[in-house]
Design a protein around this motif. Structure first.
Motif, PDB file in Angstrom:
ATOM      1  N   ARG A  92      71.131 -38.496  13.721  1.00 54.03           N
ATOM      2  CA  ARG A  92      70.733 -37.082  13.739  1.00 54.03           C
ATOM      3  C   ARG A  92      69.748 -36.904  14.889  1.00 54.03           C
ATOM      4  O   ARG A  92      68.724 -37.588  14.951  1.00 54.03           O
ATOM      5  N   LEU A  93      70.067 -35.986  15.758  1.00 53.78           N
ATOM      6  CA  LEU A  93      69.300 -35.834  16.990  1.00 53.78           C
ATOM      7  C   LEU A  93      69.050 -34.367  17.307  1.00 53.78           C
ATOM      8  O   LEU A  93      69.701 -33.477  16.765  1.00 53.78           O
ATOM      9  N   TYR A  94      68.110 -34.153  18.209  1.00 48.52           N
ATOM     10  CA  TYR A  94      67.851 -32.834  18.749  1.00 48.52           C
ATOM     11  C   TYR A  94      68.321 -32.837  20.199  1.00 48.52           C
ATOM     12  O   TYR A  94      67.890 -33.670  20.986  1.00 48.52           O
ATOM     13  N   GLN A 145      78.972 -37.910  24.310  1.00 54.41           N
ATOM     14  CA  GLN A 145      77.916 -37.139  24.939  1.00 54.41           C
ATOM     15  C   GLN A 145      77.930 -35.708  24.410  1.00 54.41           C
ATOM     16  O   GLN A 145      78.988 -35.157  24.106  1.00 54.41           O
ATOM     17  N   VAL A 146      76.736 -35.156  24.290  1.00 54.78           N
ATOM     18  CA  VAL A 146      76.595 -33.787  23.802  1.00 54.78           C
ATOM     19  C   VAL A 146      76.115 -32.900  24.947  1.00 54.78           C
ATOM     20  O   VAL A 146      75.301 -33.315  25.777  1.00 54.78           O
ATOM     21  N   GLN A 147      76.650 -31.709  24.987  1.00 53.65           N
ATOM     22  CA  GLN A 147      76.194 -30.724  25.968  1.00 53.65           C
ATOM     23  C   GLN A 147      75.809 -29.436  25.264  1.00 53.65           C
ATOM     24  O   GLN A 147      76.527 -28.965  24.376  1.00 53.65           O
ATOM     25  N   ILE A 148      74.680 -28.880  25.675  1.00 51.98           N
ATOM     26  CA  ILE A 148      74.228 -27.583  25.195  1.00 51.98           C
ATOM     27  C   ILE A 148      74.112 -26.682  26.427  1.00 51.98           C
ATOM     28  O   ILE A 148      73.361 -27.006  27.359  1.00 51.98           O
ATOM     29  N   VAL A 149      74.836 -25.593  26.435  1.00 44.94           N
ATOM     30  CA  VAL A 149      74.855 -24.727  27.616  1.00 44.94           C
ATOM     31  C   VAL A 149      74.518 -23.297  27.207  1.00 44.94           C
ATOM     32  O   VAL A 149      75.184 -22.723  26.341  1.00 44.94           O
ATOM     33  N   THR A 159      71.400 -26.925  12.520  1.00 39.79           N
ATOM     34  CA  THR A 159      70.678 -25.723  12.930  1.00 39.79           C
ATOM     35  C   THR A 159      70.759 -25.557  14.435  1.00 39.79           C
ATOM     36  O   THR A 159      70.702 -26.541  15.174  1.00 39.79           O
ATOM     37  N   MET A 160      70.895 -24.303  14.865  1.00 36.33           N
ATOM     38  CA  MET A 160      70.794 -23.980  16.285  1.00 36.33           C
ATOM     39  C   MET A 160      69.535 -23.126  16.450  1.00 36.33           C
ATOM     40  O   MET A 160      69.299 -22.190  15.675  1.00 36.33           O
ATOM     41  N   SER A 220      68.520 -25.186  21.392  1.00 35.66           N
ATOM     42  CA  SER A 220      68.524 -26.577  20.954  1.00 35.66           C
ATOM     43  C   SER A 220      69.350 -26.693  19.682  1.00 35.66           C
ATOM     44  O   SER A 220      69.451 -25.730  18.908  1.00 35.66           O
ATOM     45  N   ALA A 221      69.911 -27.861  19.500  1.00 38.38           N
ATOM     46  CA  ALA A 221      70.746 -28.102  18.331  1.00 38.38           C
ATOM     47  C   ALA A 221      70.233 -29.301  17.548  1.00 38.38           C
ATOM     48  O   ALA A 221      69.979 -30.364  18.125  1.00 38.38           O
TER      49      ALA A 221
END
Length: 122
Positions: A108-110, A1-5, A33-34, A97-98
Motif C-alpha cells: 500500500r503506497l502513496y 509502475q504507477v502513473q498519476i497525471v 482514496t484519491m 495523490s492516490a
C-alpha cells in the motif's frame, strides 16, 4: 509502475471556474482514496483541498468548502476537481495523490502526480 497525471490547469479571472482531472494508471490493484492538494509557492506548506474514497465519501478543506466539488468517473482511477468562484488565493500548483495497493508489490503506497498550475488573475 504507477502513473498519476493531472490536467486542466490554466489561467482564470476571479470568479471564474476550472475543472481539473486526475487519472491513475499502471500496476494498481486497488485505489482506496484519491486526494487533491495544492501548494501556493515552492517551500510553502502543501494544503489539503479534498479527497474522495472508495466508499464514495468526500471531504474538503475548509478554504474550499462550498466552492469546489470532487467527483469520480466510472472508476476511482479518474477523479475531477470542479473549482468555482476562484479567487487569487486559490492560485497554486494542484497535485493529485492516490492511496493505493500496487498489483506488482502488493504494498500500500502513496503516489503523487506532477501537479498542474492554476493561476487566478485580474
Amino acid at each position: 509502475q504507477v502513473q498519476i497525471v493531472e490536467s486542466g490547469g490554466g489561467l482564470v479571472q476571479p470568479g471564474g471556474s476550472l475543472r481539473l482531472s486526475c487519472t491513475a494508471s499502471g500496476t494498481i490493484q486497488t485505489i482506496y482514496t484519491m486526494n487533491w492538494y495544492r501548494q501556493a509557492a515552492p517551500g510553502q506548506q502543501r494544503e489539503f483541498v479534498g479527497s474522495i474514497s472508495q466508499d464514495g465519501s468526500v471531504n474538503y478543506g475548509e478554504s474550499v468548502k462550498g466552492r469546489f466539488t470532487i467527483s469520480r468517473g466510472n472508476t476511482l482511477n479518474t477523479v475531477y476537481l470542479e473549482m468555482n468562484n476562484l479567487q487569487r488565493e486559490d492560485t497554486a500548483v494542484y497535485s493529485c495523490s492516490a492511496d493505493l495497493k500496487s498489483s506488482r508489490t502488493m504494498s500500500r503506497l502513496y503516489w503523487w502526480g506532477q501537479g498542474t498550475q492554476v493561476t487566478v488573475f485580474s
